[in-house]
Design an enzyme around this catalytic site. Structure first.
Site, PDB file in Angstrom:
ATOM      1  N   ARG A  69       0.814  -1.218   0.000  1.00 57.31           N
ATOM      2  CA  ARG A  69       0.000   0.000   0.000  1.00 57.31           C
ATOM      3  C   ARG A  69       0.844   1.265   0.000  1.00 57.31           C
ATOM      4  O   ARG A  69       0.372   2.334  -0.393  1.00 57.31           O
ATOM      5  CB  ARG A  69      -1.013  -0.032   1.145  1.00 57.31           C
ATOM      6  CG  ARG A  69      -2.156  -1.030   0.886  1.00 57.31           C
ATOM      7  CD  ARG A  69      -3.224  -0.976   1.968  1.00 57.31           C
ATOM      8  NE  ARG A  69      -2.760  -1.518   3.208  1.00 57.31           N
ATOM      9  CZ  ARG A  69      -2.816  -2.804   3.558  1.00 57.31           C
ATOM     10  NH1 ARG A  69      -3.345  -3.687   2.733  1.00 57.31           N
ATOM     11  NH2 ARG A  69      -2.361  -3.204   4.720  1.00 57.31           N
ATOM     12  N   GLU A 106       1.061  -5.313  13.181  1.00 60.27           N
ATOM     13  CA  GLU A 106      -0.019  -5.330  14.172  1.00 60.27           C
ATOM     14  C   GLU A 106      -0.683  -6.709  14.140  1.00 60.27           C
ATOM     15  O   GLU A 106      -1.185  -7.188  15.135  1.00 60.27           O
ATOM     16  CB  GLU A 106      -1.032  -4.227  13.834  1.00 60.27           C
ATOM     17  CG  GLU A 106      -2.091  -3.994  14.881  1.00 60.27           C
ATOM     18  CD  GLU A 106      -3.168  -3.013  14.421  1.00 60.27           C
ATOM     19  OE1 GLU A 106      -3.120  -2.553  13.274  1.00 60.27           O
ATOM     20  OE2 GLU A 106      -4.062  -2.749  15.232  1.00 60.27           O
TER      21      GLU A 106
END
Ligand code: AMP
Length: 184
Positions: A69, A106
């Site tokens: 991204r 994460e």
């Protein structure tokens, strides 16, 4: 307007164009989906302009961005800054000799690679990713860039999940995010 406030006028527009997807890619994660922002040309331009306004005074020669991204705005940002672009890719994707760094996400563990000859010693590098969460991805990029003898002049993001403390992982390195979330 100070440099760190660059693009502040666009923040409400950008925040409104980011969508929360609960429990993606796994339960308990609220995924910040930037595709509505990318879809809207005014928001897309505002994001690139605001990132470039913060980055330009730091005089980067190269933008390094993380797959995947980070690539979306990274090329546009490099173009706006009249800088070159270096992709940091997932293992096994770059064809020439690489340097590798492992990092924690994460929601998982991964690794990124740079071509070993991508950065000249002393090159001024801006690191970009779409979002900083725990800071593990960006920390890995900092280590790769510095390991090749280049200088990290700053790190910029569209989104900062401030409650995950990624900024602390970057220590003294200057960073900026356009939209900050203080809670999930
Ligand atoms: P971190 O290494 O923890 O700072 O994670 C940052 C990277 O993971 C970025 O490349 C993001 O695209 C992705 N990421 C992590 N958490 C999220 C989230 N909640 N929403 C969207 N992308 C995320």
């Amino acid at each position: 307007m100070s440099q760190d406030r660059a693009g502040a006028a666009a923040v409400p527009q950008l925040r409104a164009a980011i969508r929360d997807i609960p429990d993606f890619p796994r339960e308990g994660i609220v995924f910040k989906d930037l595709t509505p922002l990318l879809l809207d040309h005014a928001s897309l331009t505002a994001a690139v302009d605001a990132l470039a306004a913060w980055s330009r005074p730091r005089e980067p020669e190269i933008v390094v961005a993380a797959e995947a991204r980070g690539f979306i705005l990274g090329g546009a940002l490099a173009n706006a800054l009249h800088a070159g672009f270096v992709p940091a890719r997932k293992p096994g994707k770059l064809p020439a000799r690489v340097v590798t760094a492992d990092y924690e996400l994460e929601y998982g563990i991964d690794a990124l690679e740079l071509h070993a000859d991508a950065l000249a010693g002393g090159a001024r590098v801006l690191i970009h990713d779409d979002l900083i969460a725990t800071g593990g991805t960006t920390r890995a990029l900092v280590e790769l860039v510095q390991g090749l003898g280049a200088i990290v002049v700053g790190c910029c993001f569209v989104v900062e999940l401030a409650f995950l403390g990624g900024r602390r992982r970057l220590g003294e390195i200057d960073m900026h995010a356009l939209v900050e979330y203080t809670a999930q």
